[in-house]
Design a protein around this motif. Sequence first.
Motif, PDB file in Angstrom:
ATOM      1  N   THR A 201       0.831  -1.201   0.000  1.00 44.75           N
ATOM      2  CA  THR A 201       0.000   0.000   0.000  1.00 44.75           C
ATOM      3  C   THR A 201       0.866   1.252   0.000  1.00 44.75           C
ATOM      4  O   THR A 201       0.627   2.201  -0.762  1.00 44.75           O
ATOM      5  N   VAL A 202       1.881   1.258   0.847  1.00 47.97           N
ATOM      6  CA  VAL A 202       2.785   2.405   0.931  1.00 47.97           C
ATOM      7  C   VAL A 202       3.534   2.592  -0.389  1.00 47.97           C
ATOM      8  O   VAL A 202       3.717   3.728  -0.856  1.00 47.97           O
ATOM      9  N   ILE A 203       3.952   1.505  -1.011  1.00 51.55           N
ATOM     10  CA  ILE A 203       4.681   1.589  -2.282  1.00 51.55           C
ATOM     11  C   ILE A 203       3.804   2.221  -3.359  1.00 51.55           C
ATOM     12  O   ILE A 203       4.244   3.130  -4.091  1.00 51.55           O
ATOM     13  N   ILE A 204       2.553   1.780  -3.464  1.00 48.84           N
ATOM     14  CA  ILE A 204       1.663   2.311  -4.498  1.00 48.84           C
ATOM     15  C   ILE A 204       1.358   3.787  -4.244  1.00 48.84           C
ATOM     16  O   ILE A 204       1.404   4.618  -5.164  1.00 48.84           O
ATOM     17  N   MET A 205       1.068   4.151  -2.995  1.00 48.35           N
ATOM     18  CA  MET A 205       0.755   5.543  -2.669  1.00 48.35           C
ATOM     19  C   MET A 205       1.964   6.450  -2.916  1.00 48.35           C
ATOM     20  O   MET A 205       1.823   7.556  -3.440  1.00 48.35           O
ATOM     21  N   THR A 206       3.148   5.963  -2.561  1.00 45.33           N
ATOM     22  CA  THR A 206       4.359   6.751  -2.763  1.00 45.33           C
ATOM     23  C   THR A 206       4.696   6.882  -4.240  1.00 45.33           C
ATOM     24  O   THR A 206       5.082   7.964  -4.714  1.00 45.33           O
ATOM     25  N   ALA A 207       4.546   5.785  -4.975  1.00 46.80           N
ATOM     26  CA  ALA A 207       4.834   5.815  -6.416  1.00 46.80           C
ATOM     27  C   ALA A 207       3.890   6.774  -7.132  1.00 46.80           C
ATOM     28  O   ALA A 207       4.314   7.548  -8.002  1.00 46.80           O
ATOM     29  N   TYR A 208       2.625   6.736  -6.768  1.00 46.75           N
ATOM     30  CA  TYR A 208       1.648   7.633  -7.395  1.00 46.75           C
ATOM     31  C   TYR A 208       1.995   9.098  -7.124  1.00 46.75           C
ATOM     32  O   TYR A 208       1.923   9.942  -8.026  1.00 46.75           O
ATOM     33  N   TYR A 209       2.392   9.383  -5.884  1.00 50.78           N
ATOM     34  CA  TYR A 209       2.727  10.763  -5.520  1.00 50.78           C
ATOM     35  C   TYR A 209       3.975  11.238  -6.255  1.00 50.78           C
ATOM     36  O   TYR A 209       3.982  12.310  -6.885  1.00 50.78           O
ATOM     37  N   PHE A 264      -0.814  -5.231 -10.603  1.00 52.90           N
ATOM     38  CA  PHE A 264      -0.089  -6.355 -10.016  1.00 52.90           C
ATOM     39  C   PHE A 264      -0.149  -6.363  -8.486  1.00 52.90           C
ATOM     40  O   PHE A 264       0.037  -7.413  -7.862  1.00 52.90           O
ATOM     41  N   MET A 265      -0.419  -5.201  -7.875  1.00 54.67           N
ATOM     42  CA  MET A 265      -0.376  -5.129  -6.417  1.00 54.67           C
ATOM     43  C   MET A 265      -1.724  -4.740  -5.809  1.00 54.67           C
ATOM     44  O   MET A 265      -1.794  -4.396  -4.635  1.00 54.67           O
ATOM     45  N   GLN A 266      -2.809  -4.815  -6.578  1.00 54.42           N
ATOM     46  CA  GLN A 266      -4.085  -4.316  -6.088  1.00 54.42           C
ATOM     47  C   GLN A 266      -4.617  -5.130  -4.908  1.00 54.42           C
ATOM     48  O   GLN A 266      -5.211  -4.565  -3.974  1.00 54.42           O
ATOM     49  N   LYS A 267      -4.426  -6.458  -4.905  1.00 55.00           N
ATOM     50  CA  LYS A 267      -4.916  -7.269  -3.797  1.00 55.00           C
ATOM     51  C   LYS A 267      -4.209  -6.897  -2.500  1.00 55.00           C
ATOM     52  O   LYS A 267      -4.847  -6.731  -1.448  1.00 55.00           O
ATOM     53  N   SER A 268      -2.892  -6.771  -2.561  1.00 57.25           N
ATOM     54  CA  SER A 268      -2.141  -6.375  -1.370  1.00 57.25           C
ATOM     55  C   SER A 268      -2.479  -4.956  -0.956  1.00 57.25           C
ATOM     56  O   SER A 268      -2.539  -4.631   0.232  1.00 57.25           O
TER      57      SER A 268
END
Length: 280
Positions: A201-209, A264-268
């Motif tokens: 979750t942190v990876i996706i939020m950080t990558a998006y930002y 690829f990471m939506q479930k996590s």
Amino acid sequence: MKKKAKLQRWGIGEYIWFIILVILAILIIYPMFWIIMSSFKDYNGIFKDVWGLPKEWLFENYKLAWEKGISNYFVNSLIVSVGTIIGVVLISTFAAFGICQMKSRFANLCFLLIMGGLLLSPQVCLLPLYMLLKNLGLKDTYFALILPYIAFRLPVSVMLIRSFFISIPKELEESAIIDGATFFQIYKKIYLPLSKPIISTVIIMTAYYSWNEFIFATMFIDSSEKQTIPVGLMVFSDGLMTNWGVVMAGMVIACLPIAILFIFMQKSFIRGMTAGSIKG
């Protein structure tokens, strides 16, 4: 034979929510579909047949967009995003683990100070950060973006990861201590493997930002060689005033990494958001 379970009938409320979700899906999906279709058209195809499919699929638009500068912006954004993600994950997991281990008023004070970062607006800190980076000689470097991005993503990341760490059974840690494990081994062998959902979750939020941030990327980077995707797309569209098919292709290329990462990471991501928001 067992009786077949009766299908639950929808009420008026369910139909209303279904209609609302369909409308929202159309509002989100159609612009994406239009951009993708337009990226395969030429100028006349976009403006003379706005709603139609491409009569001739111009795959060379993507090649031309890549060669005209999107490749450079793409690589710069990739470097900044990867550096930001690594920094945020390492620092936030260490900080959350330390706060969970201290169990004192000082730990609560540290957590409150970190949460105080949520009150800071990036726009308010723009001038002090500009002067600080300039005096440190970091302006117009990748670190001019990576360091502020890490700082502004840490509060929410620490909050989510700490909430997840608190939910981990203490018996696992106590058993590891009895077996002679150090705190770093507990962090590495127990907390990190069990925290993959919240870290995702942190990876996706950080990558998006970091991938889409525009203000810092505009102010702290001067040279075109180090510009990231958001600023680069603005320059790119100005340089191709009439070739909108190529511009659309550049936009599609810019959106792909975050879309692929989320797929690829939506479930996590969903598991991590649920656990991090209701526990602790």
